[in-house]
Write a protein that holds these residues in place. Structure first.
Motif, PDB file in Angstrom:
ATOM      1  N   PHE A  59      -9.226   2.263 -21.291  1.00 58.32           N
ATOM      2  CA  PHE A  59     -10.354   1.915 -20.419  1.00 58.32           C
ATOM      3  C   PHE A  59     -11.602   1.472 -21.195  1.00 58.32           C
ATOM      4  N   LEU A 106     -13.897  -1.511 -20.066  1.00 59.08           N
ATOM      5  CA  LEU A 106     -14.895  -1.291 -19.019  1.00 59.08           C
ATOM      6  C   LEU A 106     -16.228  -0.876 -19.617  1.00 59.08           C
ATOM      7  N   LEU A 159      -6.319  -4.195 -16.599  1.00 59.14           N
ATOM      8  CA  LEU A 159      -7.742  -4.527 -16.470  1.00 59.14           C
ATOM      9  C   LEU A 159      -7.955  -6.035 -16.617  1.00 59.14           C
TER      10      LEU A 159
END
Length: 307
Positions: free
Chosen positions: A31, A34, A265
Motif C-alpha cells: 500500500f 497510496l 492499485l
C-alpha cells in the motif's frame, strides 16, 4: 557459514515464526503507493534524502526504548559487519530511489513487475548462495511464475530496467542482511546513519535550487515527509526479522503479496490500462503461488505429525 535449514524442518517448529512479520512488511509495502500520492510534488531524489533523514531518529528512538545500544555498539566496532552494512545501505538506497521514481512517474506496473521478479531471484539466490533446496512441486511453481513474469516482461521491454533494478537491489539486500550477525533494528539504524551524510547533501542541494526545499514550507507536506521515517523503518524491521527466521525461498514467495496489491492499485487507484497480456501473467503467477503454498502446507502437516 552453515547452510540455512529448510523452512519446514521439525527443528524449526520450536523457533518463533517469521510469518506475521513477513505479512506485515509486505502489506505495508503493497500500500506504499497510496502514501506516495501525498508527496507527489516532492522530487523523487529529494524525497529519498528526506526519507533517510527521518528514518534515523525513528530508529534511534526504538533502540532507546528497547535498550539495544550495546548491540548497536558491538556492530559499529565490528569492521566486517560495518562493511556488510555499507553494502546493504547502498543496495536499499538504490531500491528506494528507483521505486519512488517509478511510482511518481506513473510506472506502477513496472514497479509491480520488479517485485514479482524478486521472489524468483530469491529462489535462485537461496539455492546458489544459501544452500537451500526446493521440492519438485516448488520448482514447478518457479517455472509457472517465471512464465507469468516472462509474459508480463514481453509487454514492458522499455521499462524492464526498472523492474530488474528493483528485483536485484532488494534481492541482494535481503541476502546480505540474512548473513550479517546484527539485529534487525541496530542494522537498520546503522544503514540509515551511513546514508545520512549524502541524504543531508541532497536536501541541502534542493534547498539551494530555485524551487526551494519541499520540507518546512507547508505543514501538511512537511508532516507527510516526516512520516516517511515510520513508513520506511517499520516494514524494513519486519522484513529483517522475517529474513532471520524463515527460509529465504519461502520468504520470496510470500513477497508476491506486495506486488499484487501494487498491481491492483495500478488498475484501480492509478487507473492504468490492463492489457490481456498483463492479466494472463497475473493469473499464471497466482497459480504458481497456489502450487508453492499447497506444497508448503502439505510438508508442514507431515512435519507436525512426525514431531
Amino acid at each position: 557459514m552453515a547452510s540455512t535449514p529448510t523452512a519446514l524442518s521439525p527443528a524449526d517448529s520450536t523457533q518463533p515464526s517469521g510469518l506475521p512479520a513477513a505479512l506485515g512488511a509486505y502489506i505495508i509495502w503493497g500500500f506504499l503507493p497510496l502514501y506516495l500520492l501525498l508527496v507527489t510534488e516532492v522530487p523523487p531524489f529529494e524525497f529519498v534524502g528526506w526519507r533517510i533523514i527521518w528514518t534515523l531518529p525513528f530508529c534511534l528512538l526504538i533502540v532507546a526504548l528497547r535498550k539495544q545500544y550495546p548491540a548497536l555498539r558491538q556492530a559499529i566496532f565490528n569492521p566486517r559487519t560495518m562493511l556488510a552494512l555499507l553494502a546493504s545501505s547502498v543496495l536499499i538506497a538504490i531500491n528506494w530511489f528507483v521505486y519512488i521514481w517509478a511510482i511518481m512517474e506513473g510506472e506502477v506496473y513496472a514497479a509491480s513487475l520488479g517485485y514479482y521478479l524478486n521472489p524468483l531471484l530469491n529462489v535462485l539466490l537461496g539455492t546458489l548462495l544459501l544452500g537451500e533446496r526446493l521440492s519438485k512441486w516448488q520448482w514447478l511453481a518457479v517455472a509457472v511464475a517465471a512464465s507469468g513474469v516472462a509474459l508480463l516482461a514481453a509487454g514492458a521491454l522499455t521499462t524492464l530496467w526498472i523492474s530488474l533494478t528493483l528485483a536485484f537491489s532488494f534481492g541482494l539486500y535481503g541476502v546480505v542482511r540474512k548473513q550479517v550477525p546484527v539485529g534487525s533494528l541496530p542494522g537498520l539504524t546503522i544503514e540509515s546513519a551511513i546514508l545520512l551524510l549524502p541524504a543531508c547533501g541532497i536536501a541541502w542541494w534542493y534547498a539551494q535550487s530555485p524551487a526551494g526545499p519541499s520540507f518546512g514550507t507547508d505543514l501538511g507536506l512537511s508532516a507527510a515527509i516526516a512520516f516517511s521515517g515510520v513508513v520506511t523503518a517499520v516494514p524494513l524491521l519486519l522484513f529483517a526479522i522475517a529474513a532471520k527466521r524463515m527460509d529465504y525461498s519461502t520468504l520470496g514467495f510470500i513477497q508476491y503479496l506486495a506486488p499484487t496489491i501494487v498491481f491492483i492499485l495500478g488498475l484501480t487507484v492509478f487507473q492504468q490500462e490492463l492489457k490481456p497480456v498483463k492479466l494472463g501473467s497475473f493469473l499464471l503467477i497466482w497459480i504458481a503461488v497456489a502450487i508453492f503454498v499447497g506444497d508448503l502446507w502439505s510438508k508442514r502437516r507431515r512435519a507436525r505429525v512426525a514431531a
